[in-house]
Design a protein around this motif. Structure first.
Motif, PDB file in Angstrom:
ATOM      1  N   GLY A 112      34.632  47.966  42.540  1.00  0.00           N
ATOM      2  CA  GLY A 112      34.363  46.816  41.767  1.00  0.00           C
ATOM      3  C   GLY A 112      35.097  46.223  40.669  1.00  0.00           C
ATOM      4  N   GLY A 113      35.135  45.330  40.141  1.00  0.00           N
ATOM      5  CA  GLY A 113      36.086  44.879  39.148  1.00  0.00           C
ATOM      6  C   GLY A 113      35.741  43.598  38.473  1.00  0.00           C
ATOM      7  N   ARG A 114      36.529  43.157  37.640  1.00  0.00           N
ATOM      8  CA  ARG A 114      36.653  41.749  37.006  1.00  0.00           C
ATOM      9  C   ARG A 114      37.885  41.238  36.825  1.00  0.00           C
ATOM     10  N   LEU A 115      37.973  40.005  37.333  1.00  0.00           N
ATOM     11  CA  LEU A 115      39.377  39.225  37.482  1.00  0.00           C
ATOM     12  C   LEU A 115      39.179  37.963  36.626  1.00  0.00           C
ATOM     13  N   GLN A 120      37.888  27.103  38.894  1.00  0.00           N
ATOM     14  CA  GLN A 120      37.725  26.286  40.128  1.00  0.00           C
ATOM     15  C   GLN A 120      37.528  27.265  41.268  1.00  0.00           C
ATOM     16  N   VAL A 121      38.568  28.256  41.206  1.00  0.00           N
ATOM     17  CA  VAL A 121      38.708  29.667  42.253  1.00  0.00           C
ATOM     18  C   VAL A 121      37.516  30.363  42.007  1.00  0.00           C
ATOM     19  N   VAL A 122      37.190  30.718  41.033  1.00  0.00           N
ATOM     20  CA  VAL A 122      35.852  31.667  40.712  1.00  0.00           C
ATOM     21  C   VAL A 122      34.600  31.001  41.280  1.00  0.00           C
ATOM     22  N   ARG A 123      34.497  29.633  40.949  1.00  0.00           N
ATOM     23  CA  ARG A 123      33.107  28.883  41.645  1.00  0.00           C
ATOM     24  C   ARG A 123      33.255  29.167  43.058  1.00  0.00           C
ATOM     25  N   LEU A 142      30.072  38.882  44.727  1.00  0.00           N
ATOM     26  CA  LEU A 142      31.013  38.086  43.951  1.00  0.00           C
ATOM     27  C   LEU A 142      30.055  37.072  42.977  1.00  0.00           C
ATOM     28  N   SER A 143      30.370  37.165  41.837  1.00  0.00           N
ATOM     29  CA  SER A 143      29.554  36.318  40.863  1.00  0.00           C
ATOM     30  C   SER A 143      30.462  35.781  39.700  1.00  0.00           C
ATOM     31  N   ALA A 144      30.147  34.776  39.454  1.00  0.00           N
ATOM     32  CA  ALA A 144      30.916  34.024  38.135  1.00  0.00           C
ATOM     33  C   ALA A 144      30.286  34.588  36.903  1.00  0.00           C
ATOM     34  N   GLY A 145      31.304  35.107  35.947  1.00  0.00           N
ATOM     35  CA  GLY A 145      31.003  35.656  34.676  1.00  0.00           C
ATOM     36  C   GLY A 145      31.459  34.641  33.532  1.00  0.00           C
ATOM     37  N   ARG A 146      31.726  35.342  32.525  1.00  0.00           N
ATOM     38  CA  ARG A 146      31.780  34.163  31.443  1.00  0.00           C
ATOM     39  C   ARG A 146      33.169  33.569  31.417  1.00  0.00           C
ATOM     40  N   THR A 147      33.058  32.350  30.812  1.00  0.00           N
ATOM     41  CA  THR A 147      34.625  31.331  30.544  1.00  0.00           C
ATOM     42  C   THR A 147      35.197  31.940  29.518  1.00  0.00           C
ATOM     43  N   ILE A 148      36.670  31.992  29.719  1.00  0.00           N
ATOM     44  CA  ILE A 148      37.517  32.507  28.777  1.00  0.00           C
ATOM     45  C   ILE A 148      38.114  31.164  28.133  1.00  0.00           C
ATOM     46  N   PRO A 155      51.139  31.205  26.266  1.00  0.00           N
ATOM     47  CA  PRO A 155      50.692  29.702  26.133  1.00  0.00           C
ATOM     48  C   PRO A 155      49.381  29.477  26.777  1.00  0.00           C
ATOM     49  N   ARG A 156      48.723  28.435  26.160  1.00  0.00           N
ATOM     50  CA  ARG A 156      47.309  27.803  26.672  1.00  0.00           C
ATOM     51  C   ARG A 156      47.416  27.395  28.070  1.00  0.00           C
ATOM     52  N   PRO A 157      46.516  28.126  29.157  1.00  0.00           N
ATOM     53  CA  PRO A 157      46.804  27.391  30.393  1.00  0.00           C
ATOM     54  C   PRO A 157      46.393  25.940  30.485  1.00  0.00           C
ATOM     55  N   ARG A 158      46.782  25.336  31.571  1.00  0.00           N
ATOM     56  CA  ARG A 158      46.160  24.007  31.476  1.00  0.00           C
ATOM     57  C   ARG A 158      45.015  23.639  32.190  1.00  0.00           C
ATOM     58  N   VAL A 159      44.349  24.854  32.945  1.00  0.00           N
ATOM     59  CA  VAL A 159      43.111  24.787  33.614  1.00  0.00           C
ATOM     60  C   VAL A 159      42.328  25.817  32.938  1.00  0.00           C
ATOM     61  N   ASP A 160      40.973  25.525  33.210  1.00  0.00           N
ATOM     62  CA  ASP A 160      39.966  26.548  32.513  1.00  0.00           C
ATOM     63  C   ASP A 160      39.961  27.876  33.475  1.00  0.00           C
ATOM     64  N   THR A 161      39.573  28.840  32.865  1.00  0.00           N
ATOM     65  CA  THR A 161      39.446  30.316  33.015  1.00  0.00           C
ATOM     66  C   THR A 161      38.373  30.891  33.258  1.00  0.00           C
ATOM     67  N   ARG A 162      37.892  31.888  34.054  1.00  0.00           N
ATOM     68  CA  ARG A 162      36.577  32.344  33.983  1.00  0.00           C
ATOM     69  C   ARG A 162      36.634  33.696  34.746  1.00  0.00           C
ATOM     70  N   VAL A 163      35.724  34.716  34.490  1.00  0.00           N
ATOM     71  CA  VAL A 163      35.849  35.993  35.060  1.00  0.00           C
ATOM     72  C   VAL A 163      35.167  35.764  36.194  1.00  0.00           C
TER      73      VAL A 163
END
Length: 169
Positions: A112-115, A120-123, A142-148, A155-163
């Motif tokens: 198992g894990g958390r990445l 968009q990839v997570v969804r 596989l499931s979508a976790g918290r938004t980071i 530096p801040r990424p240009r896209v949204d990140t999720r676990v």
């Protein structure tokens, strides 16, 4: 290199959410300078830190010494352990699909894990609309976790990140 250093608070939360058993083998893919590696060690994990950048790999070796194994390799070409293992990582977004295909391939010993990946990839992967989903969904959920939040990186990424949470069935 497209590297976004993770703030320590977010790394701590990611490791806590992963609930890795003490003594478990864990891959930290895209380890950078050890933001996730450090809380994994405190949680009692046996860590393999994977980092492609030569300078950051050297920093990991200097910072953690013999407490971890550092593998200087591209995440897309990574040879996976033959023993059961977990993944807790903030890998480069550019290798998300090849990395997930590799982690979920037949015969994988992934438990198992958390990445942390692009939202968009997570969804896509969590919805089952991903490459090979019919094959890997028999063994993994596989499931979508918290938004980071973007401010959790420098530096801040240009896209949204999720676990992306991965669990063996």
């Amino acid at each position: 290199w497209g590297w976004h250093q993770l703030h320590s608070d977010s790394a701590e939360q990611l490791v806590a959410d992963a609930a890795i058993p003490r003594g478990a083998l864990v891959l930290d893919i895209g380890a950078g300078t050890g933001a996730i590696t450090e809380p994994l060690l405190r949680a009692g994990a046996r860590v393999i830190a994977v980092e492609a950048h030569r300078g950051r790999a050297a920093q990991l070796r200097e910072r953690f010494g013999d407490d971890i194994v550092v593998v200087q390799a591209d995440a897309a070409d990574l040879r996976l352990p033959r023993k059961p293992y977990y993944v807790v990582a903030n890998p480069p977004f550019g290798v998300s699909t090849p990395l997930l295909r590799r982690l979920l391939q037949p015969g994988s010993r992934l438990v198992g894990g958390r990445l942390m990946l692009q939202d968009q990839v997570v969804r896509r992967w969590a919805s089952g609309d991903a490459p090979g989903a019919r094959r890997w969904s028999r063994e993994f959920t596989l499931s979508a976790g918290r938004t980071i939040p973007r401010h959790s990186f420098r530096p801040r990424p240009r896209v949204d990140t999720r676990v992306l949470a991965i669990a063996r069935r």
